[in-house]
Enzyme design. Structure first.
Site: not given
Ligand code: UD1
Ligand code: MG
Length: 462
Positions: A27, A153
């Site tokens: 994005r 969440g």
């Molecule tokens: C997550 C939380 C949610 C919370 C929110 C706050 C989980 C399942 N959910 O959701 O409860 O309210 O953050 O912003 O944790 N990332 C990786 N590898 C992956 C997936 C994610 O490195 O496979 C990293 C992303 O780059 C990011 C972070 O983890 O920096 C969070 O991932 P994101 O997809 O933004 O989670 P949310 O759906 O926002």
């Protein structure tokens, strides 16, 4: 003072911080990985690594996506001890944390899971989460109450205890009405972290391994899960360029406030842009519309007048810079130096009390104490192939509009006549004049006028 937040006290316990930075950041619509975008002169990743370091992180693991060498390089630059782990496939936040399994297996006392795109997290907040672990919690969640909870969440509490976190897309209508949300960051007791994480499955609407499921598992194992509430800024995540700009604005507010709290006068704070590593001494005055890029130090009582741009520069005590001055990397102004309007300084040491008040370029140079550099002086440092140095001694006087062609040395107490092009060294106390001699042609102008025909008289309008 530094404009940064002060380091939080550490508990003496070992602490592994796992920074998740494997996100693609689509994005942002940018060729640059998301966590390498900068606010206040520092990458998002750099901000997070600074915060975990200041919160007493003794080991840091950065989880990056495949082909993310620039991200790994920035992590090592910002925090040389950082270990890099690659998450080959994006399969959820718990899956990402487990990419750092090798570090978790060392059983640190505390584990902090932070996001690389959440740069305003304060070390004090991380320290509060660690304190809760030290007090016996198995897991600590950072909660907040956003103005708009969409996408977050929800934290499910039962008699004050955290029972579970429900991702919005898996939540019931009743659960969605809950205002207390998950900031995403988590702290886990090191002794049980790996056991909890390994039990997390992917039985949810996204088919991802959710870190948030750790809450219910920790409880099932007899551990206590705790919520620490914080302000929205702490967990402000960046997904778009607009959010990048909003976060920059929030951070600038913090930096300006910290500077003023430490005794800096900002005449119009909202017009001054600071960097996270800006160091401003007591009673420094910064006039309106000044940009301080990274690596700037300004010592006590110096004045930065309006419309200046400084980058990797040092300003000594009582010095006056600007208005309209540009200090580029390696500009080092000692005490009481004056750099005036439209003067650019680069890779140059300006010794105590020296002055360059108007319209000059001083690059790859030293200017001795008490020397006066006249208006329009240029150090010609580049011959099209290589850069060369100009060395000007103490108490010298460089007449206006001189070109000092480097490599060249001007001795102590020497004079350079205005308009000179100086190509050879000038001995101490000598006068160097390097310009065409003035010629006088008596009566020339008068004769010239007499050669011209007299102007016609205008006929008056009827
Ligand atoms: C997550 C939380 C949610 C919370 C929110 C706050 C989980 C399942 N959910 O959701 O409860 O309210 O953050 O912003 O944790 N990332 C990786 N590898 C992956 C997936 C994610 O490195 O496979 C990293 C992303 O780059 C990011 C972070 O983890 O920096 C969070 O991932 P994101 O997809 O933004 O989670 P949310 O759906 O926002
Ligand atoms: Mg997110």
């Amino acid at each position: 003072m530094t404009a940064e937040s002060v380091p939080a006290p550490t508990s003496g316990r070992s602490c592994l911080a796992i920074v998740l930075a494997a996100g693609e950041g689509t994005r942002m619509r940018s060729a640059r990985p998301k966590v390498l975008h900068a606010i206040a002169g520092r990458s998002l990743l750099g901000h997070v690594l600074t915060a975990v370091h200041d919160a007493g992180g003794t080991m840091t693991a950065v989880v990056v996506g495949p082909d993310a060498e620039p991200v790994a390089a920035e992590a090592r630059r910002a925090l040389p001890g950082a270990e890099i782990f690659v998450q080959a496939e994006r399969r959820g936040t718990a899956h990402a944390v487990l990419a750092a399994r090798g570090a978790l297996a060392r059983m640190p006392d505390d584990v902090l899971v932070v996001f690389g795109d959440t740069p305003l997290i304060r070390p004090q907040t991380l320290a509060r989460m660690r304190d809760a672990l030290a007090a016996g919690a198995a897991l600590v969640v950072l909660g907040f109450r956003p103005k708009d909870p969409t996408g977050y969440g929800r934290l499910l509490l039962d008699r004050g205890e955290l029972v579970a976190i429900r991702e919005e897309r898996d939540a019931s209508a009743v659960e969605r009405a809950i205002e207390l949300c998950n900031g995403g960051l988590m702290a886990l007791a090191g002794r049980t972290a790996l056991k909890i994480l390994e039990q997390i499955g992917n039985d949810n609407s996204k088919g991802e391994y959710y870190l948030t499921d750790a809450v219910a598992i920790a409880r099932a194992m007899g551990g206590k899960a705790v919520v620490i509430e914080t302000e929205e800024d702490d967990v402000r995540g960046i997904n778009t360029k607009a959010q990048l700009a909003e976060t920059e604005a929030a951070l600038q507010q913090r930096l300006r406030q910290a500077a003023m709290d430490a005794g800096v006068t900002l005449v119009a704070p909202e017009t001054v842009f600071l960097s996270s590593d800006t160091k401003l001494g007591r009673d420094v005055v910064v006039e309106p519309f000044v940009v301080l890029g990274p690596g700037v130090t300004v010592e006590d009582n110096a004045v930065i007048r309006s419309f200046c741009h400084l980058d990797h520069a040092h300003v000594g005590k009582g010095a006056v810079v600007g208005p309209y001055a540009r200090l580029r990397p390696g500009a080092h102004l000692k005490d009481d130096v004056h750099i005036g309007n439209f003067v650019e300084v680069k890779q140059a040491v300006i010794e105590t009390g020296a002055k360059a008040n108007h319209l000059s370029y001083i690059g790859d140079a030293t200017v001795g104490a008490g020397t006066n550099v006249g208006a329009g002086t240029i150090t010609c440092n580049y011959d099209g192939v290589a850069k060369h140095r100009t060395e000007i001694g103490r108490n010298a006087f460089i007449g206006s509009n001189s070109a000092l062609v480097a490599p060249v040395k001007i001795g102590d107490g020497a004079y350079v006549g205005s308009g000179s092009v100086i190509t050879h060294d000038v001995p101490a106390d000598a006068l160097a004049v390097g310009r065409g001699r003035q010629a006088i042609k008596e009566g020339w102008a008068k004769r010239q006028r007499e050669l011209k025909p007299a102007p016609k008289k205008k006929t008056p309008a009827k």
